[in-house]
Design a protein around this motif. Structure first.
Motif, mmCIF file in Angstrom:
data_model
loop_
_atom_site.group_PDB
_atom_site.id
_atom_site.type_symbol
_atom_site.label_atom_id
_atom_site.label_comp_id
_atom_site.label_asym_id
_atom_site.label_seq_id
_atom_site.Cartn_x
_atom_site.Cartn_y
_atom_site.Cartn_z
ATOM 1 N N GLN A 57 0.897 -1.218 0.105
ATOM 2 C CA GLN A 57 0.023 0.161 0.063
ATOM 3 C C GLN A 57 0.866 1.248 0.187
ATOM 4 O OE1 GLN A 57 -3.166 -0.390 -0.530
ATOM 5 N NE2 GLN A 57 -2.929 -2.621 -0.259
ATOM 6 N N PRO A 116 -11.029 -3.036 -2.533
ATOM 7 C CA PRO A 116 -9.730 -2.959 -3.124
ATOM 8 C C PRO A 116 -9.723 -3.553 -4.484
ATOM 9 C CG PRO A 116 -9.583 -4.225 -1.577
ATOM 10 C CD PRO A 116 -10.968 -3.993 -1.420
ATOM 11 N N GLY A 175 -4.858 -6.407 -0.496
ATOM 12 C CA GLY A 175 -5.402 -5.110 -0.255
ATOM 13 C C GLY A 175 -5.753 -4.447 -1.942
ATOM 14 N N TYR A 176 -5.055 -3.267 -2.250
ATOM 15 C CA TYR A 176 -5.124 -2.715 -3.644
ATOM 16 C C TYR A 176 -4.672 -3.527 -4.625
ATOM 17 C CZ TYR A 176 -7.514 1.324 -1.764
ATOM 18 O OH TYR A 176 -8.414 1.988 -1.054
#
Length: 189
Positions: free
Chosen positions: A9, A60, A130-131
């Motif tokens: 991140q 995400p 996450g992303y």
């Protein structure tokens, strides 16, 4: 896995902040002679930020690629609008050199962007990503797509520079007493 998610991140945030800083700095530098490039870069940055907010609302997954699509769309729409309402201004030679430099740099920066995205989001990671979540594409398809979009956006910027240079050359070729078309109607009133 928690350390990985935090590190990825942070790396994605650094890439995003770097792209935003370069875009806004270039927009500031181009404001006098290539206002269409300025409008395109600022529009791309703003639409990209709106795209991030809209895309991350769903979670995400796929956000970096969607933000790239939004930013590319903003660059194209605002840049083309800028070409119509804000023509390029002399000297055209500087704008032609900028056109060539950006066109030459586009593939290199695109490949570099793909490598940066892949370094920030290592392949085959799904848990805690996450992303950086790749979903079913574990070979980095979206990361290379983002790099390709960066290179394509630079080619779009080179196009904006080229048209601005052409517009500036037309102003340079105009006889000394003749006003450009955009201002001739204003002076006639």
């Amino acid at each position: 896995m928690i350390g990985y998610a935090t590190g990825s991140q942070a790396a994605l945030l650094a890439i995003a902040v770097g792209l935003l800083a370069v875009s806004l700095s270039a927009a500031w530098l181009c404001r006098r002679h290539a206002p269409a490039v300025t409008l395109g870069l600022v529009g791309g940055a703003l639409v990209g930020l709106v795209g991030f907010v809209a895309s991350s609302a769903d979670g995400p997954r796929g956000v970096p690629q969607e933000v790239g699509i939004w930013a590319s769309l903003g660059l194209a729409v605002f840049g083309l609008l800028g070409l119509v309402i804000l023509p390029g201004r002399p000297p055209s030679s500087t704008l032609w050199r900028a056109t060539a430099a950006v066109a030459i740099a586009a593939p290199l920066v695109g490949v570099g962007g793909g490598f940066l995205m892949t370094a920030a989001c290592p392949l085959y990671v799904t848990r805690g990503a996450g992303y950086c979540f790749y979903d079913v594409d574990l070979l980095g398809g979206w990361a290379s797509a983002v790099g390709t979009m960066i290179g394509g956006d630079l080619l779009g910027i080179a196009f904006l520079f080229g048209v601005s240079a052409w517009q500036a050359r037309e102003v340079e070729r105009m006889p000394a007493g003749q006003a450009p078309l955009a201002t001739s109607s204003a002076t006639a009133r």
